[in-house]
Design a protein around this motif. Structure first.
Motif, PDB file in Angstrom:
ATOM      1  N   TYR A 159      37.331  43.295  43.907  1.00 21.99           N
ATOM      2  CA  TYR A 159      37.260  41.933  43.381  1.00 21.99           C
ATOM      3  C   TYR A 159      37.396  41.981  41.877  1.00 21.99           C
ATOM      4  CZ  TYR A 159      35.863  37.174  42.372  1.00 21.99           C
ATOM      5  OH  TYR A 159      35.857  35.871  41.942  1.00 21.99           O
ATOM      6  N   ASP A 160      38.201  41.045  41.361  1.00 23.03           N
ATOM      7  CA  ASP A 160      38.393  40.892  39.924  1.00 23.03           C
ATOM      8  C   ASP A 160      38.012  39.463  39.560  1.00 23.03           C
ATOM      9  OD1 ASP A 160      39.981  40.176  37.401  1.00 23.03           O
ATOM     10  OD2 ASP A 160      40.356  42.335  37.539  1.00 23.03           O
ATOM     11  N   ASN A 161      37.318  39.290  38.449  1.00 26.28           N
ATOM     12  CA  ASN A 161      36.882  37.947  38.061  1.00 26.28           C
ATOM     13  C   ASN A 161      38.037  36.953  37.947  1.00 26.28           C
ATOM     14  OD1 ASN A 161      34.124  38.507  37.871  1.00 26.28           O
ATOM     15  ND2 ASN A 161      34.320  39.291  35.786  1.00 26.28           N
ATOM     16  N   ARG A 162      39.216  37.455  37.625  1.00 30.10           N
ATOM     17  CA  ARG A 162      40.365  36.572  37.467  1.00 30.10           C
ATOM     18  C   ARG A 162      40.774  35.889  38.771  1.00 30.10           C
ATOM     19  NH1 ARG A 162      44.192  40.841  34.542  1.00 30.10           N
ATOM     20  NH2 ARG A 162      42.925  42.200  35.891  1.00 30.10           N
ATOM     21  N   ALA A 194      31.361  42.456  39.727  1.00 28.07           N
ATOM     22  CA  ALA A 194      32.477  42.115  38.846  1.00 28.07           C
ATOM     23  C   ALA A 194      32.010  41.253  37.684  1.00 28.07           C
ATOM     24  CB  ALA A 194      33.562  41.396  39.636  1.00 28.07           C
ATOM     25  N   SER A 195      31.034  40.392  37.936  1.00 25.97           N
ATOM     26  CA  SER A 195      30.480  39.563  36.870  1.00 25.97           C
ATOM     27  C   SER A 195      29.817  40.423  35.804  1.00 25.97           C
ATOM     28  CB  SER A 195      29.473  38.563  37.449  1.00 25.97           C
ATOM     29  OG  SER A 195      28.932  37.735  36.452  1.00 25.97           O
ATOM     30  N   ARG A 196      29.286  41.545  36.217  1.00 22.50           N
ATOM     31  CA  ARG A 196      28.635  42.453  35.260  1.00 22.50           C
ATOM     32  C   ARG A 196      29.635  43.337  34.531  1.00 22.50           C
ATOM     33  NH1 ARG A 196      23.651  44.610  39.148  1.00 22.50           N
ATOM     34  NH2 ARG A 196      22.507  42.626  39.230  1.00 22.50           N
ATOM     35  N   TYR A 197      30.673  43.802  35.257  1.00 22.05           N
ATOM     36  CA  TYR A 197      31.533  44.839  34.688  1.00 22.05           C
ATOM     37  C   TYR A 197      33.016  44.440  34.594  1.00 22.05           C
ATOM     38  CZ  TYR A 197      27.340  47.435  35.899  1.00 22.05           C
ATOM     39  OH  TYR A 197      26.038  47.848  36.014  1.00 22.05           O
ATOM     40  N   GLY A 198      33.386  43.219  34.975  1.00 21.53           N
ATOM     41  CA  GLY A 198      34.776  42.781  34.876  1.00 21.53           C
ATOM     42  C   GLY A 198      35.524  42.836  36.186  1.00 21.53           C
ATOM     43  N   TYR A 199      35.310  43.918  36.961  1.00 23.32           N
ATOM     44  CA  TYR A 199      35.880  44.002  38.308  1.00 23.32           C
ATOM     45  C   TYR A 199      35.026  44.966  39.115  1.00 23.32           C
ATOM     46  CZ  TYR A 199      37.927  48.687  37.692  1.00 23.32           C
ATOM     47  OH  TYR A 199      38.103  50.033  37.506  1.00 23.32           O
ATOM     48  N   PRO A 228      48.364  37.760  40.030  1.00 23.24           N
ATOM     49  CA  PRO A 228      48.243  37.880  38.564  1.00 23.24           C
ATOM     50  C   PRO A 228      47.302  38.997  38.122  1.00 23.24           C
ATOM     51  CG  PRO A 228      48.093  35.577  39.247  1.00 23.24           C
ATOM     52  CD  PRO A 228      48.012  36.398  40.488  1.00 23.24           C
ATOM     53  N   VAL A 229      46.442  39.449  39.004  1.00 26.11           N
ATOM     54  CA  VAL A 229      45.549  40.550  38.664  1.00 26.11           C
ATOM     55  C   VAL A 229      46.341  41.848  38.491  1.00 26.11           C
ATOM     56  CG1 VAL A 229      43.611  41.969  39.491  1.00 26.11           C
ATOM     57  CG2 VAL A 229      43.588  39.471  39.813  1.00 26.11           C
TER      58      VAL A 229
END
Length: 488
Positions: free
Chosen positions: A407-410, A269-274, A422-423
């Motif tokens: 997993y989402d970074n948010r 997710a850190s690489r691609y957003g989720y 909120p995701v």
């Protein structure tokens, strides 16, 4: 003027000690207490009528009180500006017995530090404490109609080790405490004499077990990126990486990532957003069957069982929310709110409302709703089979997030329902509610019986609205996962 607790906190964490002195935090007891614990342990020891020390007692006043009685409650002593209070002092042939009541089933060996300091301070006034005992909760006690204090409480001259076993005696634990009392007092007083907080870097202790109450006061994380290395879960190296100015999880050295599934999801997710493991998610979704029940409970925890068949530290469920979705997408809401001993009414309402078939989605069910139903089954065995049937159909909606399937970074390293919602939506939020979390719901519930009819109706409605938001959030999250798979 400082207190013995300040000494202990300063040794654990100087910033914690300073924060406790200079930052006012609202107090809220984790346990619901209908009767003060002091009332119960005084009954157990048969010392209800014994004299008590007072907050401003000098050493001379305490010594004078001890000359007039064989048992003194809340004996105050002071040494070099450091005050302390001993719950019970009982005169013995060779000195004094100090008794420490604990609202706990397992007072730990670490408590010996406090006892040692108290023993040293009392000795400065000529009081020799030669014996120590603890009073603690009998975890196996089951209440009958009336509370039996003699069965509820236990006493011992031993303390519990990390495995919750009575092992070393208090005398042995005290003997192993090495304390330079004068240095402790000087260091703590110097710390608290300064009106500015001491500099203190993050350590694992800040978040070990339950996050420190003052964590947000010490560290502002609002400016951190959503994929900050500090949000990498179950990592023993994230603090080292942060101190080395590594900002993002994706930039951490590969040999500093332990390789747990959730960590892998966070790296991706850190690489691609989720991150989404589509195959695993499809497999997880296939087990869900209509009608789908979205279920959530609210409860309060009682250290002392208030009603028959309850054990110490049992909970009492006072609210449930249930959204039921059929195959056409129609969504129906049902709920329950009760006061006082509403356990049987809770069970009967739940059994009448939950469909006999289909999946029951619950968020983080193992340590919550499922455990609550198990306790109710033990307290009301006539309903055990029906409650077990509900448990057998429960599916934990938190698992796709806990296991790193999505997993989402948010989410910023957390997968609670409030972090996940909120995701999937910007339209609905807990911030719109009068009650915004479980703690606020419990606070409102505890005040319910003391309010008039109009205020009770408002409390009931606020709690119902909050709890229904939980189950509606489960509905949104579930359909959000379905939508993600379709998009992939």
């Amino acid at each position: 003027m400082i207190h013995v607790n300040d000494l202990i906190q300063a040794q654990r964490c100087p910033k914690l000690c300073w924060n406790h002195t200079y930052i006012s935090m609202p107090y809220f007891s984790f346990y619901h207490m209908d009767v003060p614990f002091s009332t119960l342990w005084k009954q157990y020891l048969h010392v209800e009528d014994q004299p008590s020390g007072q907050p401003n007692d000098t050493n001379e006043k305490t010594l004078d009180r001890l000359k007039q009685t064989d048992v003194l409650l809340y004996a105050r002593f002071e040494y070099r500006g450091c005050r302390t209070k001993i719950p019970v002092l009982k005169k013995m042939k060779n000195g004094y017995l100090a008794i420490y009541p604990h609202l706990s089933a397992y007072p730990k060996e670490s408590e010996a530090t406090l006892m040692k300091i108290n023993q040293m301070i009392a000795a400065k006034s000529g009081i020799a404490i030669t014996e120590h005992k603890i009073i603690y909760i009998n975890k196996d006690y089951i209440r009958k109609d009336a509370l039996d204090v003699q069965s509820l409480l236990c006493e011992s001259d031993q303390l519990f080790n990390r495995r919750n076993k009575l092992h070393h005696t208090i005398a042995e634990c005290i003997a192993n405490c090495e304390i330079d009392l004068d240095q402790w007092i000087d260091t703590t007083q110097e710390l608290l004499d300064v009106s500015r907080p001491p500099h203190y870097e993050r350590t694992k202790q800040c978040t070990a077990g339950r996050r420190c109450l003052f964590y947000s006061h010490c560290f502002d994380e609002s400016h951190l990126p959503d994929d900050s290395v500090l949000f990498l879960t179950t990592s023993q190296f994230k603090l080292d990486a942060y101190k080395a100015d590594i900002c993002h999880i994706k930039d951490m050295p590969i040999d500093q990532i332990e390789g747990y599934r959730l960590q892998y999801a966070q790296v991706m997710a850190s690489r691609y957003g989720y991150f989404l493991d589509r195959i695993a998610m499809e497999h997880w979704l296939k087990q869900i069957q209509y009608p789908i029940s979205y279920l959530d409970f609210e409860w309060d925890t009682f250290a002392i069982p208030p009603y028959a068949r309850m054990k110490p530290f049992d909970v009492l469920c006072f609210q449930y929310s249930l959204h039921v979705e059929d195959q056409t997408g129609k969504l129906v809401h049902k709920d329950f709110f009760g006061a006082k001993d509403c356990r049987q009414a809770f069970i009967e309402s739940l059994l009448a409302s939950v469909p006999q078939t289909g999946s029951i989605l619950v968020y983080n069910m193992e340590g919550a709703e499922k455990l609550r139903l198990k306790q109710l089954s033990e307290q009301f065995p006539a309903y055990a089979d029906q409650l077990d049937q509900i448990c057998s159909r429960m599916i934990d909606l938190s698992k796709p997030f806990e296991l790193g399937i999505f997993y989402d970074n948010r989410m910023r390293g957390h997968y609670s329902l409030k972090n996940v919602l909120p995701v999937f939506t910007k339209e609905y939020s807990y911030t719109q509610l009068d009650i915004q979390n479980g703690l606020h719901a419990v606070q409102a519930y505890r005040s319910f019986d003391q309010e008039d009819a109009d205020e009770q109706e408002q409390i009931r409605e606020n709690i119902r609205t909050y709890c229904s938001m939980d189950t509606f959030a489960e509905y949104i999250v579930y359909h959000g996962l379905i939508h993600l798979v379709k998009e992939e």
